[in-house]
Design an enzyme around this catalytic site. Structure first.
Site, PDB file in Angstrom:
ATOM      1  CE  LYS A  79      -4.446  -1.372   0.389  1.00 21.66           C
ATOM      2  NZ  LYS A  79      -5.565  -0.854  -0.409  1.00 21.66           N
ATOM      3  CB  SER A 111      -9.692  -0.950   9.824  1.00 19.29           C
ATOM      4  OG  SER A 111      -9.879  -1.906   8.787  1.00 19.29           O
TER       5      SER A 111
END
Length: 379
Positions: A79, A111
């Site tokens: 990411k 999250s």
């Protein structure tokens, strides 16, 4: 994020340009092989009784496995690529920095790995970061996100609740929203791993140190996990025009295989509600990724696997490769080892020569306590 109308076109050239932006901030993660798992992938399954493929003759493909280890990436997951690219493009936007953009900051709701990725990218560029996290988020991930200097704001667990809190933060701070996957800048950043995987694998294949004597000179195919689709669509763009086939892999539990079902029906499925063990893949595929995956047909097929198959693949990686990878990262390997539809397709299309198949280990953010539960007795 940069305005959609000003983003780069979704092409391989744009992925290459994104790599120039993110390369100084990320690790060039290794590409590794495994003789043991390659032998398993290239051996017919012993018994299909009591499986979803009962009654079929086991396929006998030849699959040589090449693993891109994004579990060794900064923050432990791929990411960071999309986050650093999004921040880099935002910094280039006319007037954003001069107009106080860095002080107003960026905001996202996540999250998991995107929360940590954006917090890190913002910190290294001197930008304030506001991260909306559900109150039920894993404590270690909350602590890690705060450790990168982000302002963590808690919300409920539904998408509507998270988005409502994000809207409040934007209204009060003027921060710019950076979504986790459904934006061109994100998927172009994620696609940079595809460029690296192709190049690194080819370098090994054409060297005297190639571990597989029958390898080709380049990969034949790449398979990635698919949740929101940013990684899969980005990697597909990185392979456009190369002849390398790209496939997506999802968990099937409680309908988490929305991209597969949408791919087969011809219509994107906008909502998912699943508690699959592959918690990074519980999101529906986004509109921008869908355009690359399905509408442009840059992904050759979608496959899905069961919870037990995911955990079995994860155990093999842990025990035979001595690597810690999260459940979501093991979904493509589970397809290669256990999905008879995929295995039969490879046997049919590749023949005796077989395929060199790139597998993306997308992340390694799983705690020791969770590993114990996953590898214990499953009900």
């Amino acid at each position: 994020m940069a305005d959609i109308s000003t983003t780069a076109p979704l092409t391989c050239a744009s992925v290459q340009a994104a790599h120039a932006i993110v390369a100084p901030h990320i690790h060039l993660t290794p590409v590794v092989t495994s003789q043991t798992l390659t032998k398993l992938a290239s051996t017919p399954q012993a018994n299909l009784d009591n499986t979803r493929f009962a009654g079929r003759t086991p396929a006998n493909p030849t699959i040589r496995l090449w693993f891109k280890c994004e579990n060794l990436q900064r923050i432990g997951a791929f990411k960071v690529r999309g986050a650093f690219h999004a921040i880099g493009k935002l910094m280039q936007e006319d007037g954003w920095v001069a107009g106080g953009g860095k002080e107003r900051g960026v905001v996202t709701h996540s999250s998991g790995n995107h929360a940590q990725a954006l917090a890190l990218a913002a910190k290294e560029n001197g930008i304030a970061a506001h991260i909306i996290m559900p109150t039920i988020s894993v404590p270690q991930k909350i602590a890690a996100t705060r450790g990168y200097g982000a302002n963590v704001v808690f919300s409920g667990s539904t998408s509507a609740e998270r988005e409502a809190v994000a809207a409040d933060v934007i209204a009060s701070t003027g921060a710019r929203l950076v979504p986790p996957y459904d934006h061109p800048d994100i998927l172009l950043g994620q696609g940079t791993m595809g460029l690296e995987l192709q190049s690194q694998a080819a370098d090994i294949m054409t060297s005297d140190a190639c571990p597989y004597k029958d390898s080709h000179k380049t990969l034949d195919a790449i398979m990635t996990p698919c949740g929101g689709g940013g990684m899969l669509s980005g990697v597909a763009l990185s392979c456009e025009g190369t002849g390398i086939k790209v496939f997506g892999a999802e968990p099937s539990f409680q309908g988490a295989d929305d991209a597969k079902r949408g791919y087969e029906s011809g219509e994107r499925i906008p909502t998912v509600s699943s508690l699959t063990v592959a918690d990074g893949l519980r999101t529906p595929v986004g509109a921008h990724p869908w355009g690359v995956i399905y509408e442009r047909r840059l992904v050759a097929g979608m496959y899905s696997v069961t919870e037990d198959e995911i955990v079995a693949a994860m155990r093999l990686v842990f025990e035979r490769m001595k690597m810690v990878v999260e459940p979501s990262a093991c979904v493509p390997l589970a397809v290669a080892l256990f999905d008879e539809d995929f295995r039969s397709m490879v046997e049919r299309e590749a023949g005796a020569e077989g395929w060199d198949l790139g597998i993306v280990f997308s992340g390694g953010n799983v705690g020791a306590d969770a590993l114990g539960k996953l590898f214990g007795v499953r009900e």
